[in-house]
Design a protein around this motif. Structure first.
Motif, mmCIF file in Angstrom:
data_model
loop_
_atom_site.group_PDB
_atom_site.id
_atom_site.type_symbol
_atom_site.label_atom_id
_atom_site.label_comp_id
_atom_site.label_asym_id
_atom_site.label_seq_id
_atom_site.Cartn_x
_atom_site.Cartn_y
_atom_site.Cartn_z
ATOM 1 N N ILE A 197 0.829 -1.197 0.000
ATOM 2 C CA ILE A 197 0.000 0.000 0.000
ATOM 3 C C ILE A 197 0.873 1.260 0.000
ATOM 4 N N ASP A 198 0.623 2.131 -0.944
ATOM 5 C CA ASP A 198 1.212 3.472 -0.906
ATOM 6 C C ASP A 198 0.055 4.450 -0.802
ATOM 7 N N LEU A 199 0.075 5.261 0.220
ATOM 8 C CA LEU A 199 -1.085 6.122 0.434
ATOM 9 C C LEU A 199 -0.647 7.397 1.116
ATOM 10 N N ARG A 200 -1.141 8.525 0.594
ATOM 11 C CA ARG A 200 -0.889 9.768 1.301
ATOM 12 C C ARG A 200 -2.210 10.477 1.549
ATOM 13 N N VAL A 201 -2.461 10.779 2.806
ATOM 14 C CA VAL A 201 -3.697 11.466 3.171
ATOM 15 C C VAL A 201 -3.339 12.907 3.503
ATOM 16 N N PRO A 202 -3.783 13.882 2.696
ATOM 17 C CA PRO A 202 -3.415 15.271 2.976
ATOM 18 C C PRO A 202 -4.105 15.761 4.235
ATOM 19 N N GLU A 203 -3.537 16.757 4.842
ATOM 20 C CA GLU A 203 -4.096 17.300 6.066
ATOM 21 C C GLU A 203 -5.448 17.957 5.786
ATOM 22 N N GLY A 204 -6.384 17.771 6.711
ATOM 23 C CA GLY A 204 -7.645 18.490 6.631
ATOM 24 C C GLY A 204 -8.722 17.820 5.802
ATOM 25 N N VAL A 205 -8.518 16.589 5.346
ATOM 26 C CA VAL A 205 -9.577 15.949 4.560
ATOM 27 C C VAL A 205 -10.403 15.024 5.438
ATOM 28 N N LEU A 206 -11.573 14.716 4.938
ATOM 29 C CA LEU A 206 -12.469 13.758 5.561
ATOM 30 C C LEU A 206 -12.490 12.575 4.609
ATOM 31 N N MET A 207 -11.730 11.537 4.933
ATOM 32 C CA MET A 207 -11.509 10.480 3.949
ATOM 33 C C MET A 207 -12.206 9.188 4.331
ATOM 34 N N ALA A 208 -12.868 8.574 3.344
ATOM 35 C CA ALA A 208 -13.452 7.255 3.552
ATOM 36 C C ALA A 208 -12.521 6.203 2.978
ATOM 37 N N VAL A 209 -12.383 5.096 3.697
ATOM 38 C CA VAL A 209 -11.702 3.933 3.139
ATOM 39 C C VAL A 209 -12.803 2.948 2.772
ATOM 40 N N ILE A 210 -12.889 2.665 1.481
ATOM 41 C CA ILE A 210 -14.029 1.881 0.992
ATOM 42 C C ILE A 210 -13.523 0.663 0.249
ATOM 43 N N GLY A 211 -14.226 -0.434 0.446
ATOM 44 C CA GLY A 211 -13.868 -1.651 -0.274
ATOM 45 C C GLY A 211 -14.751 -2.778 0.190
ATOM 46 N N PRO A 212 -14.746 -3.900 -0.521
ATOM 47 C CA PRO A 212 -15.611 -5.026 -0.147
ATOM 48 C C PRO A 212 -15.148 -5.671 1.158
ATOM 49 N N ASN A 213 -15.967 -6.581 1.676
ATOM 50 C CA ASN A 213 -15.570 -7.321 2.878
ATOM 51 C C ASN A 213 -14.264 -8.060 2.612
ATOM 52 N N GLY A 214 -13.400 -8.083 3.609
ATOM 53 C CA GLY A 214 -12.143 -8.804 3.454
ATOM 54 C C GLY A 214 -11.140 -8.056 2.609
ATOM 55 N N ALA A 215 -11.425 -6.774 2.302
ATOM 56 C CA ALA A 215 -10.493 -6.025 1.474
ATOM 57 C C ALA A 215 -9.322 -5.494 2.283
ATOM 58 N N GLY A 216 -9.394 -5.622 3.609
ATOM 59 C CA GLY A 216 -8.288 -5.178 4.445
ATOM 60 C C GLY A 216 -8.441 -3.766 4.964
ATOM 61 N N LYS A 217 -9.685 -3.264 5.028
ATOM 62 C CA LYS A 217 -9.894 -1.882 5.471
ATOM 63 C C LYS A 217 -9.476 -1.704 6.939
ATOM 64 N N SER A 218 -10.003 -2.578 7.786
ATOM 65 C CA SER A 218 -9.637 -2.476 9.203
ATOM 66 C C SER A 218 -8.166 -2.812 9.401
ATOM 67 N N THR A 219 -7.695 -3.773 8.622
ATOM 68 C CA THR A 219 -6.283 -4.147 8.719
ATOM 69 C C THR A 219 -5.387 -2.943 8.451
ATOM 70 N N LEU A 220 -5.780 -2.157 7.465
ATOM 71 C CA LEU A 220 -4.983 -0.985 7.113
ATOM 72 C C LEU A 220 -4.850 -0.048 8.318
ATOM 73 N N ILE A 221 -5.970 0.204 8.984
ATOM 74 C CA ILE A 221 -5.950 1.119 10.127
ATOM 75 C C ILE A 221 -5.154 0.533 11.280
ATOM 76 N N LYS A 222 -5.394 -0.747 11.546
ATOM 77 C CA LYS A 222 -4.690 -1.368 12.671
ATOM 78 C C LYS A 222 -3.195 -1.438 12.410
ATOM 79 N N ALA A 223 -2.820 -1.697 11.161
ATOM 80 C CA ALA A 223 -1.396 -1.766 10.848
ATOM 81 C C ALA A 223 -0.770 -0.379 10.958
ATOM 82 N N ALA A 224 -1.531 0.646 10.571
ATOM 83 C CA ALA A 224 -1.011 2.002 10.684
ATOM 84 C C ALA A 224 -0.725 2.334 12.150
ATOM 85 N N LEU A 225 -1.550 1.790 13.048
ATOM 86 C CA LEU A 225 -1.379 2.072 14.476
ATOM 87 C C LEU A 225 -0.494 1.036 15.166
ATOM 88 N N LYS A 226 0.100 0.154 14.362
ATOM 89 C CA LYS A 226 0.998 -0.879 14.890
ATOM 90 C C LYS A 226 0.281 -1.830 15.842
#
Lengths: 471, 499, 264
Positions: free
Chosen positions: C35-64
């Protein structure tokens, strides 16, 4: 906003009354405990000599320690881990005895070490295989206990085995507690409480939401290890009194009982300590009546009585309370339903105080009708005459108010967004004026009247147009 | 039961002589091993279903509370019939089964209140019932069979001594009445003690009594010399019969209801929808567990029996993925544990090591002064051997064992590392940031790997001809390109569509 | 909470969250992939994808919270450990035992524990800020309620308040809209917009395609890999959605029409 303020003060008051309840309960237990002393002296013929005082003190202290730490075992859903770990302590006791003889401190250290190996084994098995937690605990429980039994049987062949008294660790024996043991219990308990006090906030957080704790930079594994160590310490201390088999009861019962009386962790822990002290002390004293009866089972029975009383009668949560509330809910709903039935029946037939025949009401609503009508009569909202029911003036007023409240709620649901009203949860049982600010209610009332007028005028027009087309 | 034993004995006598059979059964090891294996097999069969249902610890609870059933039945029998029953009495078994079901009911009652979590409910229910049982034992029952030691470890070592005797021939039982010529009659003073006089006194009154009257079993009759022929007896240990019946019941239930048990274990909702009454099966299973626990109580006590329910199925679970095999494997592991456990109690660990030698060694090394003859509980040793087999299965299972998992993980990790690097190169190849993302010397930073790991991985990839490095820039070879593509097709898309 | 001024390697715009080459695997199967991702400051961003796409995984991995197989994550150019105080987290509601004996107010004050650090206890001022956060989500009346007596939506708002009280600069929220009532949904979206108005960055795992264009101004479409990421108008296109959801895109047309995307 007045409604909100009212609600808040109501909540605050109920909170304070729950605080008071805890203190009342503690006072009641203290009273029972005080009364128990003369009871045991005169009825059970217990003599309060030095030995018994030591035993009772030891029992109470152990009850406090295991009660406090048991709360965390219960909340972390590790009740049965307590069972496995207390069984797992047995080989440690035996090995320590083999190596160093009967020194309580060393026996307990041995017990702690093998319990710990048990924890580690469970983690290892569940971490590397598909065997679940419960089966892994069962394996530790059985295998460690078997090792302990094998060692104990081996020890019993020794000439000095009889004085070892190691079998007291299996069922617990109050008489085995001496003053030195009490000091040890007090010292270990004090250390455990200091640690608990220091890391209170952290323990609470990892018990409630370990993921969030991790995201906030707390070392969840380390804290969890520390908390488990404290629980192991409580188990190990309690072994001599409750025995390995029944230690789990002593560990978790008072916490479960305490949980029923309060919704705050701090109060739960304090209350659990009080319950534990009571069960431990009373159990130890009663078991002194007859030397044949081991202490562990008595403590467990006393503790379970506390649980039974708590499950049954704890205010707000207990089973008796729940049953009462369900009954009063049923009555309330029945009354409300019948009030509306009578009101609409009467309005549909012309005027609000028109009587409705009872067989009709019962035919439509069944048992609810009988219950509801009885309630209405008791409140003076309805009266019975010639086998029919009619609303009293007070009843008509109540029905009209209730009806209007319902209508306002449905207007709120449909037009709340358009009228830019504050967002609140819909609850038709509440007076809308208690929930929304007066200005908002006024807007709703205005809207309701507009809708009604529109409906009325279109209803007036409808027959006319119909009449026209007819011609 | 007596009749069943008779039939079995007749059958066995077709193959062995009576004396041999008696000698065989009189050997403590044989009886203990047979009883232990029967317990282990029935426990393992039931335990397999418990394990799969996530209810292993329910067997722990039931095995504890079976004691309450036994004690209550014991006391009731004593007060109703005026005599204490034998531990193999049907009433005790009924009582124990009832106690087992009561445990489950009490647990569910507490749990259903919604006030207590499930594990805590179990942790409340069985200590309470066990505590009541222990109090009753210590207060009311003073029979040797129910002392605390028996509760803890059982008496499998002396199971051979508690027998029913079956007579095959010369089975003449004799009743001696005072009229019988063989009766030995003597006169006794009836009022001497009351009056404090000597039998020679004139006032003494006498009555005639018989000193050897009564019923004589064939063996007693022969010993007393009333019969000519020595009766041919077989002494059959009661524990074997009890456990054999329990094992047969278990087997029968599992064979008959295999399909239903399997379905209700895997998917209780579907089982209910198909009309299989999972609740009924649940309680049926609990009754069987209670029966085995009470049957085993005599031999291994109230607590160690839980090992036979939990450990063999757990070991089998690591060896196979299929239910029928799991049933067979766990039975075999349990029986093997019972068989080798007897030797361990005498200090012999599978013929490899001797505990007495180890103790002597410890004494030599540390001067501990331990007793050097290891002679310990048979039942506990059987559990320990079963646990030993669990450890073996855990370590060496070809599929789930520690060793094979470790090897497989290492391979997987390596191939995964390869894929990660290939994927990264594929991703960035030809993009604007390629020179920054794909520099061979700094590639490791993008993965937070050590430079050594990246070097190793790149070396392996180059060896497989998947990547090439030109002017410090990593790129995919043609082969690497196909490889990365294939991986995306299979791994990534499947995952998302599959769910 | 000083942020050490570090240089970010990609300085085209200030990135609140910057993820490079992040891969997470469960049992050697990729849950999210490079994953390469840059979230600019000040946005309201949705992470969208089907079940099992790794959405929660992405957040949890970001927080170690779960181990990463490879890759780096930086918040404001810093590794997570150094800027914990700037990051707020709202876990999924189902991840905790709501029967725990504590009150809504107490749960909210848990948001302050990280700032308090070890051993120190929350004081009166902390309780007040917790109360203020509860007020923001319209829950002030329930401060002393036991948490199991709250409705699902109220529990979710409590969690949100717990994140608000952290006063972070970037918030990561795992499915805050899952199974909540209309009142809560509106309350949450109001809060999210307020946060954006105050210049905060918010990353939300979201599963409702219908509401996404209305609620968010930035979107990341994820299906193990990043499909697309950027301003919602340019990114939330039928093409990208088809790529994310595969053949199941048919029912989406309805949602796009409602969202007014066909005008573009």
């Amino acid at each position: 906003m007045t409604g909100n303020d009212k609600l808040t003060t109501k909540n605050r008051r109920s909170d304070r009354s729950s605080d008071r309840r805890i203190w009342l309960l503690i006072a009641a237990i203290a009273l029972v405990a005080t009364l128990f002393v003369p009871f045991s002296q005169f009825v059970l013929q217990v003599e309060y000599d030095y030995t018994l005082r030591t035993v009772a003190l030891g029992g109470s202290l152990l009850g406090i320690v295991s009660g406090v730490l048991g709360c965390f075992a219960v909340l972390r859903r590790q009740s049965l881990l307590g069972d496995a770990l207390s069984h797992a302590a047995l080989p440690g006791v035996a090995i320590a005895f083999l190596l160093a003889g009967r020194d309580l401190g060393l026996l307990l250290i041995g017990a702690g070490v093998t319990s710990w190996l048990g924890v580690y084994f469970i983690r290892l098995v569940t971490g590397t295989t598909r065997i679940k937690q419960d089966a892994a605990m069962g394996i530790v429980l059985a295998a460690w206990f078997a090792a302990g039994i094998a060692l104990l049987v081996y020890i019993q062949a020794r000439p000095d085995a009889s004085q070892a008294g190691l079998d007291t660790f299996i069922f617990g024996q109050a008489a085995a507690i001496v003053e030195g043991d009490v000091r040890l219990i007090a010292a270990v308990g004090a250390v455990a409480f200091i640690v608990l006090g220091l890391f209170w906030k952290e323990f609470k957080l990892i018990t409630f939401d370990p993921e969030f704790a991790g995201a906030n930079g707390f070392r969840v594994n380390l804290l969890s290890l520390l908390l488990s160590t404290l629980i192991v310490a409580a188990i190990v201390l309690g072994l001599q009194l409750a025995g390995v088999i029944l230690m789990v009861g002593m560990l978790i019962a008072s916490g479960i009982a305490a949980r029923q009386w309060t919704n705050q962790l701090g109060q739960m822990v304090i209350l659990s300590a009080v319950f534990g002290a009571f069960a431990g002390g009373v159990g130890a004293i009663v078991s002194a009546v007859d030397a044949d009866v081991p202490t562990g089972p008595l403590i467990v029975v006393v503790a379970f009585l506390l649980v039974a009383v708590s499950l049954g009668f704890a205010p707000g949560r207990g089973l008796v309370w729940t049953l009462l509330r369900q009954r009063s809910d049923r009555r309330l709903f029945a009354a409300q339903t019948m009030l509306q039935d009578l009101y609409h029946y009467a309005l549909d037939h012309g005027r609000a105080d028109l009587p409705a025949p009872e067989p009709f009401l019962v035919g439509v609503r069944g048992a609810t009708a009988r219950e509801g009508l009885r309630q209405l009569q008791a409140r003076g909202h309805a009266q019975r005459s010639n086998g029919a029911w009619m609303l009293t003036p007070a009843g008509i007023e109540a029905a009209a108010r209730d009806d209007r409240n319902h209508l306002l709620w449905s207007v709120y649901r449909q037009y709340g967004d358009d009228l830019a009203l504050p967002v609140v949860g819909e609850d038709r049982q509440q007076d809308i004026a208690d929930v929304l600010p007066p200005a908002a209610v006024a807007k709703l009332e205005y809207k309701l009247d507009t809708i009604r007028n529109a409906a009325a005028s279109s209803a007036q027009q409808q027959p006319q147009t119909g009449a026209v087309t007819d011609h | 039961m007596f009749f069943v034993e008779e039939v079995v004995i007749q059958l066995l006598l077709n193959f062995v002589a009576r004396e041999e059979l008696n000698a065989f059964l009189r050997d403590p090891q044989h009886t203990a091993t047979i009883v232990g294996s029967l317990i282990a097999v029935s426990g393992a069969l039931l335990g397999t279903f418990l394990l799969l249902r996530g209810m292993s610890l329910t067997s722990d609870a039931i095995s504890h509370t079976v004691l309450l059933g036994i004690v209550v039945a014991f006391i009731l029998m004593g007060s109703v019939f005026g005599q204490h029953p034998d531990l193999s009495s049907v009433w005790l078994i009924v009582g124990a089964a009832a106690a087992g079901v009561a445990t489950v009911l009490l647990t569910e009652l507490i749990y259903r209140s919604g006030l207590v979590k499930q594990d805590a409910a179990l942790g409340l229910a069985f200590p309470l019932l066990f505590a009541i049982a222990v109090i009753l034992v210590s207060r009311v029952v003073s029979d040797v069979h129910l002392d605390e030691d028996a509760v803890m470890v059982g008496e499998i070592g002396v199971a051979w001594a508690n027998t029913n005797s079956h007579c095959l021939s010369g089975c003449e039982s004799v009743t001696i009445t005072p009229d019988d010529p063989r009766a030995e009659l003597t006169r006794q003073c009836t009022n001497c003690r009351d009056l404090g006089i000597s039998p020679r006194d004139d006032k003494a009154e006498f009555t005639e009594i018989c000193t050897n009257c009564g019923q004589y079993s064939p063996a007693q009759a022969w010993q007393a010399g009333f019969t000519e022929q020595e009766p041919a007896l077989v002494f059959w240990p009661k524990s074997i019969t009890v456990m054999a019946v329990m094992t047969l019941l278990t087997l029968l239930a599992i064979v008959l209801f295999y399909k239903e048990l399997k379905l209700s274990t895997f998917d209780p909702t579907l089982a209910a929808a198909l009309g299989f009454r999972p609740t009924l099966l649940h309680y049926g299973l609990m009754v069987l567990v209670s029966l085995v626990a009470v049957g085993a109580f005599d031999a291994v006590g109230s607590i160690l029996v839980v090992a036979f329910f939990i450990i063999p199925p757990a070991a089998a679970y690591l060896l196979t993925d299929r239910l029928p095999r799991m049933l067979v494997y766990s039975s075999l592991i349990g029986a093997a544990g019972a068989y080798t456990g007897y030797d361990l109690a005498r200090g012999n660990l599978l013929g490899i090591a001797n505990l007495s030698d180890i103790l002597a060694g410890l004494n030599d090394l540390f001067g501990l002064g331990l007793s050097e003859s290891w002679d310990s509980s048979i039942s506990a040793s059987m559990v320990l051997m079963t646990f030993f087999f669990f450890l073996v299965a855990w370590t060496f299972s070809p599929k789930y064992g520690l060793v094979s998992t470790m090897l497989r993980r290492r391979n997987q990790r390596r191939s995964f590392d390869h894929q990660v690097v290939l994927g990264h190169i594929h991703h960035h190849q030809g993009s604007a940031s390629a020179s920054e993302e794909l520099a061979a010397s700094t590639l490791y930073r993008h993965f937070r790997w050590t430079p050594a790991k990246m070097q190793r991985t790149l070396r392996q990839l180059r060896a497989r001809n998947l990547v090439q490095i030109e002017a410090n820039l990593v790129s995919l070879t043609e082969r690497g390109e196909t490889h990365a593509h294939q991986f995306r097709e299979t791994q990534l898309t499947n995952e998302s569509v599959g769910e | 909470m000083s942020v050490r001024s570090g240089k970010a390697p990609h300085d085209d715009w200030a990135a609140a969250l910057e993820i490079d080459d992040l891969t997470v695997a469960y049992n050697s199967r990729p849950a999210i992939w490079d994953i390469d991702l840059r979230v600019p400051e000040g946005v309201l961003m949705a992470v969208i994808g089907p079940n099992g796409a790794g959405k929660s995984t992405l957040i949890k991995a970001a927080l170690k919270l779960i181990p990463r197989a490879a890759g780096t994550v930086r918040f404001y150019g810093q590794p997570y450990e150094q800027v914990r105080g700037l990051v707020g987290y709202v876990p999924q509601r189902g991840s905790v035992d709501w029967d725990f004996p504590t009150t809504a107010l107490d749960v909210v004050s848990m948001g302050l524990y990280g700032r308090l650090g070890w051993i120190r206890r929350p004081g009166q001022g902390d309780r007040e800020s917790a109360m203020h956060a509860l007020q923001q989500v319209g829950m002030q009346d329930f401060a002393d309620r036991q948490i199991s007596q709250l409705s699902g939506g109220q529990q979710q708002r409590t969690f949100l308040a717990r994140a608000l009280v952290q006063d972070a600069r970037i918030y990561l929220m795992d499915e805050p809209f899952a199974a909540v009532d209309a009142v809560t949904e509106r309350a949450i979206i109001t809060i999210l917009r307020e946060l954006r108005a105050r210049g905060k960055t918010v990353v939300v795992v979201h599963h409702d395609l219908q509401t996404a264009p209305e609620y968010f101004d930035w979107v990341t479409l994820l299906n193990v890999e990043i499909v697309a990421s950027g301003p919602i108008a340019a990114t939330f296109t039928p093409d990208n959605l088809r790529q994310t959801y595969g053949g199941r895109v048919a029912y989406l047309h309805e949602g796009q029409r409602i969202a007014g995307l066909e005008d573009e």
